[in-house]
Design a protein around this motif. Structure first.
Motif, PDB file in Angstrom:
ATOM      1  N   GLY A  13      -7.698  53.561 100.158  1.00  0.00           N
ATOM      2  CA  GLY A  13      -7.912  52.311 100.878  1.00  0.00           C
ATOM      3  C   GLY A  13      -8.335  51.197  99.940  1.00  0.00           C
ATOM      4  N   VAL A  14      -9.118  51.545  98.912  1.00  0.00           N
ATOM      5  CA  VAL A  14      -9.528  50.548  97.918  1.00  0.00           C
ATOM      6  C   VAL A  14      -8.308  50.019  97.170  1.00  0.00           C
ATOM      7  N   ASP A  15      -7.388  50.925  96.830  1.00  0.00           N
ATOM      8  CA  ASP A  15      -6.162  50.515  96.134  1.00  0.00           C
ATOM      9  C   ASP A  15      -5.382  49.500  96.965  1.00  0.00           C
ATOM     10  N   ILE A  16      -5.202  49.817  98.253  1.00  0.00           N
ATOM     11  CA  ILE A  16      -4.413  48.942  99.123  1.00  0.00           C
ATOM     12  C   ILE A  16      -5.132  47.615  99.350  1.00  0.00           C
ATOM     13  N   GLY A  17      -6.457  47.692  99.541  1.00  0.00           N
ATOM     14  CA  GLY A  17      -7.230  46.460  99.731  1.00  0.00           C
ATOM     15  C   GLY A  17      -7.148  45.549  98.521  1.00  0.00           C
ATOM     16  N   THR A  18      -7.223  46.145  97.312  1.00  0.00           N
ATOM     17  CA  THR A  18      -7.116  45.354  96.086  1.00  0.00           C
ATOM     18  C   THR A  18      -5.737  44.738  95.948  1.00  0.00           C
ATOM     19  N   LEU A  19      -4.711  45.488  96.305  1.00  0.00           N
ATOM     20  CA  LEU A  19      -3.335  44.980  96.275  1.00  0.00           C
ATOM     21  C   LEU A  19      -3.225  43.708  97.094  1.00  0.00           C
ATOM     22  N   LYS A  20      -3.766  43.732  98.312  1.00  0.00           N
ATOM     23  CA  LYS A  20      -3.604  42.604  99.222  1.00  0.00           C
ATOM     24  C   LYS A  20      -4.524  41.437  98.865  1.00  0.00           C
ATOM     25  N   SER A  21      -5.790  41.744  98.516  1.00  0.00           N
ATOM     26  CA  SER A  21      -6.725  40.657  98.233  1.00  0.00           C
ATOM     27  C   SER A  21      -6.381  39.921  96.947  1.00  0.00           C
ATOM     28  N   MET A  22      -5.818  40.637  95.943  1.00  0.00           N
ATOM     29  CA  MET A  22      -5.482  40.000  94.667  1.00  0.00           C
ATOM     30  C   MET A  22      -4.033  39.529  94.623  1.00  0.00           C
ATOM     31  N   ARG A  23      -3.268  39.808  95.685  1.00  0.00           N
ATOM     32  CA  ARG A  23      -1.844  39.451  95.739  1.00  0.00           C
ATOM     33  C   ARG A  23      -1.087  40.043  94.542  1.00  0.00           C
ATOM     34  N   LEU A  24      -1.381  41.298  94.234  1.00  0.00           N
ATOM     35  CA  LEU A  24      -0.716  41.950  93.103  1.00  0.00           C
ATOM     36  C   LEU A  24       0.775  42.129  93.368  1.00  0.00           C
ATOM     37  N   ASP A  25       1.573  42.123  92.307  1.00  0.00           N
ATOM     38  CA  ASP A  25       2.993  42.427  92.450  1.00  0.00           C
ATOM     39  C   ASP A  25       3.170  43.818  93.022  1.00  0.00           C
ATOM     40  N   SER A  26       2.359  44.743  92.541  1.00  0.00           N
ATOM     41  CA  SER A  26       2.398  46.123  93.018  1.00  0.00           C
ATOM     42  C   SER A  26       1.119  46.824  92.599  1.00  0.00           C
ATOM     43  N   MET A  27       0.719  47.809  93.376  1.00  0.00           N
ATOM     44  CA  MET A  27      -0.392  48.684  93.003  1.00  0.00           C
ATOM     45  C   MET A  27       0.168  50.108  92.941  1.00  0.00           C
ATOM     46  N   ALA A  28       0.150  50.697  91.735  1.00  0.00           N
ATOM     47  CA  ALA A  28       0.712  52.043  91.548  1.00  0.00           C
ATOM     48  C   ALA A  28      -0.376  52.990  91.072  1.00  0.00           C
ATOM     49  N   ALA A  29      -0.357  54.213  91.576  1.00  0.00           N
ATOM     50  CA  ALA A  29      -1.315  55.242  91.176  1.00  0.00           C
ATOM     51  C   ALA A  29      -0.553  56.431  90.596  1.00  0.00           C
ATOM     52  N   LEU A  30      -1.047  56.915  89.467  1.00  0.00           N
ATOM     53  CA  LEU A  30      -0.440  58.054  88.771  1.00  0.00           C
ATOM     54  C   LEU A  30      -1.420  59.215  88.804  1.00  0.00           C
ATOM     55  N   GLY A  31      -1.071  60.275  89.526  1.00  0.00           N
ATOM     56  CA  GLY A  31      -1.916  61.456  89.574  1.00  0.00           C
ATOM     57  C   GLY A  31      -1.857  62.203  88.248  1.00  0.00           C
ATOM     58  N   VAL A  32      -3.025  62.595  87.708  1.00  0.00           N
ATOM     59  CA  VAL A  32      -3.097  63.316  86.433  1.00  0.00           C
ATOM     60  C   VAL A  32      -4.042  64.509  86.610  1.00  0.00           C
ATOM     61  N   ASN A  33      -3.561  65.715  86.257  1.00  0.00           N
ATOM     62  CA  ASN A  33      -4.426  66.890  86.403  1.00  0.00           C
ATOM     63  C   ASN A  33      -5.336  67.056  85.192  1.00  0.00           C
ATOM     64  N   ALA A  34      -6.164  68.115  85.217  1.00  0.00           N
ATOM     65  CA  ALA A  34      -7.158  68.328  84.168  1.00  0.00           C
ATOM     66  C   ALA A  34      -6.530  68.585  82.805  1.00  0.00           C
ATOM     67  N   GLU A  35      -5.265  69.038  82.780  1.00  0.00           N
ATOM     68  CA  GLU A  35      -4.567  69.306  81.520  1.00  0.00           C
ATOM     69  C   GLU A  35      -3.900  68.058  80.957  1.00  0.00           C
TER      70      GLU A  35
END
Length: 593
Positions: free
Chosen positions: A105-127
């Motif tokens: 929800g923080v990611d989406i809120g930041t996307l909208k409040s800052m008018r970002l071109d895009s907000m992308a998240a990359l999942g990374v495991n412990a390795e």
């Protein structure tokens, strides 16, 4: 070397240098996130166990690299241009060390409040292996004007639909340009309410929410902190302030409203952490009063309270604290800007106090005139939104604005009503009280509020439909006591009986001002109370002892007066003390009850 921002504490210089190398990467024209960038972000996230955020401009250059903590979005240490009708031109690609690439929800809120071109998240495991990527874009607005988010994912990090993801940036931009988007400043401010758990018998944040609504804000969240005492630096503690910052990003908050009065230091520290405007309950109430004041006196009173509130909160920072001058014609001892601001405020406080003093003199003359005319004054007091203005309208037909809104009436209103026996009375509608009413406001409005202390009778109007009416009554009684009105006779008027189904209180009158129910009973009780200390008497005042008429006119209430050869035939209501004065002038047997 380009600077890596964010939480760099405890990270070796060799890793920071490696991260700084990300600034040298450049995405191709149709490339959303290159393989090289994905691989480097994944490996570094695995090593650090922290989130890494990269902001990329439309020209493919990396504009910012920041380190955060697990679960926190790092805000860029750069200035983004926010426009209402287009995106800011920067996209954010950040890692989730948990391995889950889904957007929060923080990611989406930041996307909208800052008018970002895009907000992308990359999942990374412990390795340090990339698991999945999700990308979000600002979508269309719903009926309430809220922007949705379009999300792509899950996507394989090394098989991204690069052209599609870049194209979607321009599609989102077109959506903003082609649709109606509320201009900044025309839409209601989005507010988060903040308070500490306390011993109050009711939730004061609910009342704060009503105040925010009255001021024109939309409450999007509430935040209550349990702690033994107020933190001197941030009110709620730095850790909770950081947590609140994330909630603000998620909910796209424009302003944070605190339930207690904040110091200048607390306000400054909170604004730095939260990245948004911060005000307290006192500032909010003052703002509402400024909106509501219409008379010259009301506006002066509000400005006086605002200036007194502002004076101890002046803080000088950086260049603002530098001494004025520094050139030909300006040399000399100089004076700090902060000192100039304080001097100007003190001067304005003096000017306002002088103007209000003149108005108070006029008020005193009007009060004396009323006393000479022997017209009883009845003051309506009560908690804000208890229904005082509605009752005034029901008793007098005054047509005073009465809305279901806090502080709908601010400027005092005086209207005449008739008791059942034909006696005229003046009804004064005063400003509503509220829990934690600002001290400066009480002082500024003291001359107005003291009308209650000068009244012959007080009608304490109570919203009986409120679950907390007893606590609200206690607040009103406390303020009345501080104004010296604690001993004035009163009637508890329990209003809004149409909204509840309970027995009639034994200590007052139960009414519905909106429906006119119980008004006749209230008028009869007002008549009884006003006459309870007076006796009705008939007498003849000879012309050679006519000074007695001066006493009767000034201290009594004349019901009938006629003149003939004997003197003045009078029927009047008099206090016991007045009768003794007349007895000394007229002698025994001067009148009959």
């Amino acid at each position: 070397m380009a600077k890596v921002n964010g939480n760099t504490e405890g990270i070796k210089n060799t890793l920071l240098e490696r991260m700084a190398g990300i600034y040298d990467m450049r995405m191709a024209q149709q490339e959303f996130a290159s393989h090289e960038l994905v691989a480097e972000l994944s490996e570094l996230t695995g090593i650090l166990g922290r989130e890494i955020s990269v902001y990329i401009g439309r020209d493919g250059r990396v504009a910012d690299v920041s380190i955060g903590d697990s679960g926190k979005v790092s805000m860029p240490n750069m200035r983004l241009v926010r426009n209402e009708d287009r995106l800011c031109g920067v996209r954010c690609i950040h890692t989730h060390p948990s391995g889950d690439g889904r957007l929060s929800g923080v990611d989406i809120g930041t996307l909208k409040s800052m008018r970002l071109d895009s907000m992308a998240a990359l999942g990374v495991n412990a390795e340090g292996e990339a698991t999945a990527m999700y990308a979000a874009y600002i979508g269309d607005a719903d009926e309430a004007g809220e922007r949705n988010a379009y999300i792509y994912g899950p996507m394989r990090p090394y098989k991204l639909p690069q052209r599609l993801l870049v194209k979607e940036i321009y599609t989102a931009d077109d959506r903003l340009k082609s649709s109606t988007y509320e201009a900044e400043g025309s839409r209601p401010e989005r507010a988060i309410l903040v308070g500490l758990e306390n011993s109050e018998p009711y939730d004061t944040l609910d009342e704060l929410g009503e105040l925010a609504k009255t001021a024109g804000a939309v409450v999007v969240g509430k935040f209550t902190q349990r702690r033994s005492g107020i933190d001197n630096a941030t009110y709620i503690g730095s850790g909770k302030a950081e947590e609140l910052s994330l909630k603000g990003s998620e909910l796209e908050a424009d302003i944070f409203i605190f339930d207690d009065e904040l110091s200048a230091i607390q306000t400054r520290n909170l604004e730095e952490i939260l990245g948004a405007r911060v005000i307290d309950r006192t500032a909010l109430i003052l703002d509402i009063f400024a909106l509501r004041a219409t008379s010259r006196e009301g506006k002066l009173q509000v400005e006086l309270a605002q200036q007194k509130y502002r004076l101890p909160r002046l803080l000088g920072q950086g260049a603002v604290m530098s001494r004025l001058g520094g050139g030909i014609g300006t040399r000399g001892p100089g004076e700090k800007k902060l000192e100039i601001d304080k001097r100007r405020i003190r001067r304005r406080i003096y000017e306002l106090s002088e103007e209000l003093s003149e108005i108070e003199k006029q008020r005193g003359l009007r009060r004396a005139r009323r006393q000479r005319n022997s017209v009883p004054l009845v003051a309506l007091v009560g908690y804000t939104n208890a229904g005082k203005s509605t009752l005034l309208n029901a008793l007098t037909g005054a047509g005073v604005m009465a809305e279901d809104m806090l502080f709908a009436t601010l400027d005092p209103v005086v209207r005449q009503a008739m008791l059942p026996d034909g006696t005229p009375v003046l009804l004064s509608d005063t400003v509503g009280f509220i829990n934690k009413l600002p001290h400066d406001l009480v002082e500024a409005f003291r001359s107005t509020l003291e009308e209650a202390a000068a009244a012959d009778l007080i009608l304490h109007v109570v919203d009986r439909s409120s679950s907390y009416y007893e606590s609200q009554m206690a607040v009103v009684e406390e303020v009345l006591s501080s104004l010296g009105a604690g001993d004035v006779p009163r009637i508890n008027v329990y209003n809004k009986r149409d909204l509840i189904d309970e027995h009639i209180p034994a200590d007052g009158i139960f009414i519905s001002a909106a429906r006119g129910e119980g008004i006749d009973l209230l008028l009869s009780e007002m008549e009884r109370q006003l006459n309870s200390t007076r006796a009705e008497i008939e007498l003849i005042v000879p012309y050679d002892k006519y000074e007695a008429m001066t006493i009767i006119r000034s201290e009594g209430r004349i019901l009938f007066e006629e003149h003939d050869g004997e003197g003045a035939h009078v029927r009047a209501q008099l206090e016991e003390s007045t009768m003794w004065k007349l007895k000394k002038i007229l002698g025994e047997g001067y009148g009959k009850n």
